[in-house]
Design a protein around this motif. Structure first.
Motif, PDB file in Angstrom:
ATOM      1  N   LEU A  27       1.121  -0.904  -0.183  1.00  0.00           N
ATOM      2  CA  LEU A  27       0.338  -0.191   0.177  1.00  0.00           C
ATOM      3  C   LEU A  27       0.677   1.921   0.208  1.00  0.00           C
ATOM      4  CD1 LEU A  27      -2.361  -0.963   2.941  1.00  0.00           C
ATOM      5  CD2 LEU A  27      -3.042  -1.382   0.193  1.00  0.00           C
ATOM      6  N   SER A  28       0.076   2.329  -0.780  1.00  0.00           N
ATOM      7  CA  SER A  28       0.682   4.082  -0.037  1.00  0.00           C
ATOM      8  C   SER A  28      -0.363   4.486  -0.259  1.00  0.00           C
ATOM      9  CB  SER A  28       1.949   3.900  -1.487  1.00  0.00           C
ATOM     10  OG  SER A  28       1.066   4.170  -3.059  1.00  0.00           O
ATOM     11  N   PRO A  29       0.194   5.597   0.720  1.00  0.00           N
ATOM     12  CA  PRO A  29      -0.700   6.445   0.740  1.00  0.00           C
ATOM     13  C   PRO A  29      -1.207   7.626   0.151  1.00  0.00           C
ATOM     14  CG  PRO A  29       0.814   7.156   1.898  1.00  0.00           C
ATOM     15  CD  PRO A  29       1.673   5.647   1.067  1.00  0.00           C
ATOM     16  N   HIS A  73      11.292  -1.872   8.154  1.00  0.00           N
ATOM     17  CA  HIS A  73      11.997  -1.512   6.694  1.00  0.00           C
ATOM     18  C   HIS A  73      12.466   0.298   6.914  1.00  0.00           C
ATOM     19  CE1 HIS A  73      12.417  -5.959   6.388  1.00  0.00           C
ATOM     20  NE2 HIS A  73      11.296  -6.177   6.539  1.00  0.00           N
ATOM     21  N   ARG A  74      12.266   0.875   7.169  1.00  0.00           N
ATOM     22  CA  ARG A  74      12.694   2.181   6.793  1.00  0.00           C
ATOM     23  C   ARG A  74      14.018   2.823   7.015  1.00  0.00           C
ATOM     24  NH1 ARG A  74       7.239   4.645  10.158  1.00  0.00           N
ATOM     25  NH2 ARG A  74       7.793   3.286  11.784  1.00  0.00           N
ATOM     26  N   LYS A  75      14.620   3.781   6.556  1.00  0.00           N
ATOM     27  CA  LYS A  75      15.576   4.228   6.202  1.00  0.00           C
ATOM     28  C   LYS A  75      16.113   5.078   6.440  1.00  0.00           C
ATOM     29  CE  LYS A  75      17.418   0.492   3.259  1.00  0.00           C
ATOM     30  NZ  LYS A  75      16.533  -0.741   3.409  1.00  0.00           N
ATOM     31  N   GLU A  76      16.982   5.493   7.108  1.00  0.00           N
ATOM     32  CA  GLU A  76      17.249   6.909   7.625  1.00  0.00           C
ATOM     33  C   GLU A  76      17.286   7.906   6.522  1.00  0.00           C
ATOM     34  OE1 GLU A  76      20.883   8.554   9.930  1.00  0.00           O
ATOM     35  OE2 GLU A  76      20.976   6.278  11.156  1.00  0.00           O
ATOM     36  N   ASN A  77      17.563   7.636   4.940  1.00  0.00           N
ATOM     37  CA  ASN A  77      17.229   8.417   4.255  1.00  0.00           C
ATOM     38  C   ASN A  77      16.221   8.784   3.499  1.00  0.00           C
ATOM     39  OD1 ASN A  77      17.023   5.962   2.595  1.00  0.00           O
ATOM     40  ND2 ASN A  77      18.315   6.296   1.093  1.00  0.00           N
ATOM     41  N   GLY A  78      15.072   8.019   4.421  1.00  0.00           N
ATOM     42  CA  GLY A  78      13.992   7.563   3.786  1.00  0.00           C
ATOM     43  C   GLY A  78      13.206   7.256   2.981  1.00  0.00           C
ATOM     44  N   ALA A  79      14.026   6.230   2.264  1.00  0.00           N
ATOM     45  CA  ALA A  79      13.838   5.056   1.995  1.00  0.00           C
ATOM     46  C   ALA A  79      12.868   3.375   2.805  1.00  0.00           C
ATOM     47  CB  ALA A  79      14.925   4.541   0.578  1.00  0.00           C
ATOM     48  N   GLY A  80      12.929   2.939   2.105  1.00  0.00           N
ATOM     49  CA  GLY A  80      12.051   2.047   2.452  1.00  0.00           C
ATOM     50  C   GLY A  80      10.148   1.569   2.754  1.00  0.00           C
ATOM     51  N   TRP A  81      10.077   0.560   3.869  1.00  0.00           N
ATOM     52  CA  TRP A  81       8.855   0.795   3.936  1.00  0.00           C
ATOM     53  C   TRP A  81       8.799  -0.562   5.235  1.00  0.00           C
ATOM     54  CZ3 TRP A  81      12.191  -2.629   1.640  1.00  0.00           C
ATOM     55  CH2 TRP A  81      12.849  -4.030   1.773  1.00  0.00           C
ATOM     56  N   VAL A  82       7.072  -0.529   5.468  1.00  0.00           N
ATOM     57  CA  VAL A  82       7.165  -1.249   7.142  1.00  0.00           C
ATOM     58  C   VAL A  82       6.028  -2.232   6.713  1.00  0.00           C
ATOM     59  CG1 VAL A  82       5.882  -0.807   9.605  1.00  0.00           C
ATOM     60  CG2 VAL A  82       7.239   1.246   8.137  1.00  0.00           C
ATOM     61  N   THR A  83       6.248  -2.970   6.911  1.00  0.00           N
ATOM     62  CA  THR A  83       5.654  -4.379   7.427  1.00  0.00           C
ATOM     63  C   THR A  83       4.826  -4.636   8.696  1.00  0.00           C
ATOM     64  OG1 THR A  83       6.924  -5.635   5.566  1.00  0.00           O
ATOM     65  CG2 THR A  83       5.571  -7.006   6.561  1.00  0.00           C
ATOM     66  N   VAL A 131       3.179  -1.094   4.072  1.00  0.00           N
ATOM     67  CA  VAL A 131       3.192   0.145   3.720  1.00  0.00           C
ATOM     68  C   VAL A 131       4.596   1.503   2.936  1.00  0.00           C
ATOM     69  CG1 VAL A 131       2.762   3.029   4.911  1.00  0.00           C
ATOM     70  CG2 VAL A 131       1.400   0.847   5.203  1.00  0.00           C
ATOM     71  N   GLU A 132       4.166   1.574   1.588  1.00  0.00           N
ATOM     72  CA  GLU A 132       6.078   1.959   1.189  1.00  0.00           C
ATOM     73  C   GLU A 132       5.295   3.760   1.323  1.00  0.00           C
ATOM     74  OE1 GLU A 132       5.533   0.968  -2.385  1.00  0.00           O
ATOM     75  OE2 GLU A 132       6.156  -1.487  -1.575  1.00  0.00           O
ATOM     76  N   ARG A 133       5.919   4.554   0.340  1.00  0.00           N
ATOM     77  CA  ARG A 133       5.865   5.788   0.695  1.00  0.00           C
ATOM     78  C   ARG A 133       4.665   6.240  -0.735  1.00  0.00           C
ATOM     79  NH1 ARG A 133      12.008   7.704  -0.607  1.00  0.00           N
ATOM     80  NH2 ARG A 133      11.858   6.572  -1.623  1.00  0.00           N
ATOM     81  N   SER A 134       4.452   7.805  -0.598  1.00  0.00           N
ATOM     82  CA  SER A 134       3.629   8.251  -1.095  1.00  0.00           C
ATOM     83  C   SER A 134       4.489   8.676  -2.493  1.00  0.00           C
ATOM     84  CB  SER A 134       3.092   9.118  -0.872  1.00  0.00           C
ATOM     85  OG  SER A 134       3.491  10.576  -0.619  1.00  0.00           O
TER      86      SER A 134
END
Length: 128
Positions: free
Chosen positions: A73-75, A98-108, A119-122
């Protein structure tokens, strides 16, 4: 010739309740000609109640292993992090971050019956 995906089906202990939860997550609706009911073995929601949605079928057994298929999903508004907080408030649980400091990644996350989804970035975050 190709095939189209009519829906993604979830085996559920309580398909009606899970369907109601996913309505809040996705904004999908039921088809008014075929309304969902706690007495039904199958409950469906889709974009505008149409095809391409989610079907929840009651089964006697509970979930026992990791999903072999999951939704990403992405918002549509706001950020990934805001959406994660919204979904946690609705009753999702955090599985892996799985979020990274640079803003990449996702959350399960897991839905109330334990089905994993990410949930991925918008789009706005990805473009920014």
């Amino acid at each position: 010739m190709v095939s189209r995906i009519n829906q993604v089906t979830f085996d559920s202990r309580d398909g009606y309740t899970l369907c109601q939860w996913w309505k809040q997550v996705t904004g999908y609706t039921e088809n008014p000609e075929f309304p969902n009911s706690p007495d039904d073995d199958e409950n469906y929601i889709g974009p505008g109640g149409e095809r391409g949605g989610l079907l929840f079928i009651d089964v006697p057994e509970g979930k026992s292993v990791k999903n072999r298929l999951h939704l990403d999903l992405s918002p549509t508004a706001g950020t990934r992090d805001e959406e994660v907080e919204r979904l946690l408030a609705l009753g999702a649980t955090l599985h892996e971050d799985h979020r990274k400091e640079n803003g990449a990644g996702w959350v399960t996350l897991r839905d109330p019956e334990g089905n994993e989804f990410c949930v991925e970035r918008s789009d706005a975050e990805l473009a920014g």
